[in-house]
Each structure stands twice: as C-alpha cells, then as structure tokens.
Design a protein around this motif. Sequence first.
Motif, PDB file in Angstrom:
ATOM      1  N   ARG A  24       0.837  -1.203   0.000  1.00 51.62           N
ATOM      2  CA  ARG A  24       0.000   0.000   0.000  1.00 51.62           C
ATOM      3  C   ARG A  24       0.869   1.250   0.000  1.00 51.62           C
ATOM      4  O   ARG A  24       1.907   1.304   0.662  1.00 51.62           O
ATOM      5  N   TRP A  25       0.412   2.259  -0.707  1.00 46.65           N
ATOM      6  CA  TRP A  25       1.199   3.489  -0.817  1.00 46.65           C
ATOM      7  C   TRP A  25       1.379   4.183   0.525  1.00 46.65           C
ATOM      8  O   TRP A  25       2.362   4.899   0.746  1.00 46.65           O
ATOM      9  N   SER A  26       0.456   3.969   1.459  1.00 45.12           N
ATOM     10  CA  SER A  26       0.520   4.671   2.747  1.00 45.12           C
ATOM     11  C   SER A  26       1.487   4.033   3.742  1.00 45.12           C
ATOM     12  O   SER A  26       1.816   4.616   4.759  1.00 45.12           O
ATOM     13  N   VAL A  27       1.956   2.835   3.453  1.00 43.07           N
ATOM     14  CA  VAL A  27       2.834   2.115   4.379  1.00 43.07           C
ATOM     15  C   VAL A  27       4.277   2.562   4.190  1.00 43.07           C
ATOM     16  O   VAL A  27       4.761   2.704   3.068  1.00 43.07           O
ATOM     17  N   HIS A  28       4.948   2.762   5.309  1.00 36.93           N
ATOM     18  CA  HIS A  28       6.336   3.224   5.260  1.00 36.93           C
ATOM     19  C   HIS A  28       7.320   2.230   5.875  1.00 36.93           C
ATOM     20  O   HIS A  28       8.444   2.087   5.404  1.00 36.93           O
ATOM     21  N   LEU A  29       6.917   1.516   6.935  1.00 38.25           N
ATOM     22  CA  LEU A  29       7.887   0.738   7.704  1.00 38.25           C
ATOM     23  C   LEU A  29       7.236  -0.478   8.347  1.00 38.25           C
ATOM     24  O   LEU A  29       6.101  -0.397   8.829  1.00 38.25           O
ATOM     25  N   ILE A  30       7.966  -1.590   8.359  1.00 32.52           N
ATOM     26  CA  ILE A  30       7.593  -2.721   9.200  1.00 32.52           C
ATOM     27  C   ILE A  30       8.745  -2.938  10.176  1.00 32.52           C
ATOM     28  O   ILE A  30       9.902  -3.007   9.786  1.00 32.52           O
ATOM     29  N   ASN A  41       2.651   3.856   9.064  1.00 36.50           N
ATOM     30  CA  ASN A  41       2.491   4.689   7.873  1.00 36.50           C
ATOM     31  C   ASN A  41       3.563   5.781   7.869  1.00 36.50           C
ATOM     32  O   ASN A  41       4.444   5.803   8.734  1.00 36.50           O
ATOM     33  N   HIS A  42       3.468   6.700   6.915  1.00 37.43           N
ATOM     34  CA  HIS A  42       4.486   7.758   6.786  1.00 37.43           C
ATOM     35  C   HIS A  42       4.473   8.755   7.945  1.00 37.43           C
ATOM     36  O   HIS A  42       5.439   9.487   8.138  1.00 37.43           O
ATOM     37  N   VAL A  72       9.217 -11.402   3.385  1.00 40.57           N
ATOM     38  CA  VAL A  72       8.732 -10.023   3.497  1.00 40.57           C
ATOM     39  C   VAL A  72       9.834  -9.035   3.110  1.00 40.57           C
ATOM     40  O   VAL A  72       9.585  -8.077   2.364  1.00 40.57           O
ATOM     41  N   ILE A  73      11.041  -9.258   3.576  1.00 32.84           N
ATOM     42  CA  ILE A  73      12.155  -8.367   3.231  1.00 32.84           C
ATOM     43  C   ILE A  73      12.404  -8.379   1.722  1.00 32.84           C
ATOM     44  O   ILE A  73      12.610  -7.332   1.103  1.00 32.84           O
ATOM     45  N   HIS A  74      12.368  -9.559   1.117  1.00 30.26           N
ATOM     46  CA  HIS A  74      12.557  -9.665  -0.331  1.00 30.26           C
ATOM     47  C   HIS A  74      11.484  -8.846  -1.068  1.00 30.26           C
ATOM     48  O   HIS A  74      11.783  -8.127  -2.019  1.00 30.26           O
ATOM     49  N   HIS A  75      10.249  -8.942  -0.607  1.00 29.99           N
ATOM     50  CA  HIS A  75       9.168  -8.176  -1.229  1.00 29.99           C
ATOM     51  C   HIS A  75       9.390  -6.671  -1.070  1.00 29.99           C
ATOM     52  O   HIS A  75       9.235  -5.909  -2.036  1.00 29.99           O
ATOM     53  N   ILE A  76       9.743  -6.242   0.126  1.00 30.28           N
ATOM     54  CA  ILE A  76       9.966  -4.816   0.369  1.00 30.28           C
ATOM     55  C   ILE A  76      11.086  -4.292  -0.520  1.00 30.28           C
ATOM     56  O   ILE A  76      10.966  -3.223  -1.122  1.00 30.28           O
ATOM     57  N   GLU A  77      12.163  -5.054  -0.633  1.00 37.69           N
ATOM     58  CA  GLU A  77      13.277  -4.613  -1.474  1.00 37.69           C
ATOM     59  C   GLU A  77      12.890  -4.577  -2.949  1.00 37.69           C
ATOM     60  O   GLU A  77      13.426  -3.781  -3.709  1.00 37.69           O
ATOM     61  N   SER A  78      11.940  -5.403  -3.353  1.00 40.31           N
ATOM     62  CA  SER A  78      11.496  -5.398  -4.751  1.00 40.31           C
ATOM     63  C   SER A  78      10.595  -4.195  -5.060  1.00 40.31           C
ATOM     64  O   SER A  78      10.399  -3.862  -6.222  1.00 40.31           O
ATOM     65  N   LEU A  79      10.044  -3.556  -4.031  1.00 46.35           N
ATOM     66  CA  LEU A  79       9.155  -2.412  -4.245  1.00 46.35           C
ATOM     67  C   LEU A  79       9.898  -1.212  -4.820  1.00 46.35           C
ATOM     68  O   LEU A  79       9.331  -0.386  -5.505  1.00 46.35           O
ATOM     69  N   ARG A  80      11.156  -1.077  -4.481  1.00 47.67           N
ATOM     70  CA  ARG A  80      12.001   0.023  -4.974  1.00 47.67           C
ATOM     71  C   ARG A  80      11.395   1.400  -4.678  1.00 47.67           C
ATOM     72  O   ARG A  80      11.389   2.296  -5.514  1.00 47.67           O
ATOM     73  N   ASP A  81      10.873   1.533  -3.482  1.00 48.86           N
ATOM     74  CA  ASP A  81      10.384   2.836  -3.035  1.00 48.86           C
ATOM     75  C   ASP A  81      10.954   3.093  -1.643  1.00 48.86           C
ATOM     76  O   ASP A  81      11.942   2.474  -1.259  1.00 48.86           O
ATOM     77  N   ASP A  82      10.349   3.975  -0.880  1.00 49.91           N
ATOM     78  CA  ASP A  82      10.915   4.301   0.427  1.00 49.91           C
ATOM     79  C   ASP A  82      10.389   3.412   1.551  1.00 49.91           C
ATOM     80  O   ASP A  82      10.632   3.679   2.721  1.00 49.91           O
ATOM     81  N   THR A  83       9.688   2.326   1.223  1.00 49.35           N
ATOM     82  CA  THR A  83       9.235   1.384   2.240  1.00 49.35           C
ATOM     83  C   THR A  83      10.463   0.728   2.869  1.00 49.35           C
ATOM     84  O   THR A  83      11.373   0.299   2.165  1.00 49.35           O
TER      85      THR A  83
END
Length: 96
Positions: A24-30, A41-42, A72-83
């Motif tokens: 989701r665009w609103s998510v920033h950190l796990i 969120n942000h 989960v980490i692999h997915h986050i790194e694949s997002l290529r955004d500021d998550t």
Amino acid sequence: MKDVYYIDFDVDEVTSRINCIMSRWSVHLIHIKGQKWKVYNHSDILIHEFDFLIDFKNIEGRIKLEDLKLNVIHHIESLRDDTAYIDELVQEDLLY
C-alpha cells in the motif's frame, strides 16, 4: 488492526497477507521485533500489528518466522520505493 498467529500458521498465507499490506502506498515501515511485527504509515502511526505467539525455543517456529521474515524483506526490497524494515527478529533476551 491486529492479527494473531500460532505455531501452525502457514508461511505462504501470512507472507501474502503482509506483502499485500506492505504494498500500500501509505505504508512506510515494518518493524520486525521478536514475535511482534508492527507496520507504520508515513506519519509513524501504527496501522497494523502481527503477533506470533510462538516460543523461540521451538526450532520449527523460529524457522517459520525466519522464512516469513526473508519473504517479506525480499518483497519490500522489490518495491524500490521508500518502504523500509527494521529487522530485530532474534533478540538475546528471547533466547534465554
């Protein structure tokens, strides 16, 4: 919102659930801290929590959590955004 899981959780099912939330665009950190994983969120407001009621002395449970974390980490790194993520899955105080 909070999800609670026990030793019998399905890694693929929970991976899909967390990845959907993390996309989701609103998510920033796990923040992965032992058995409590928190999604922010942000504005640094907690928007989702995952509680894994698993004894860290149980090898099967630890392996499942480690597999989940890597997915989960692999997915986050694949997002290529500021998550981002903070990985504190295994802490000394949880092992004793």
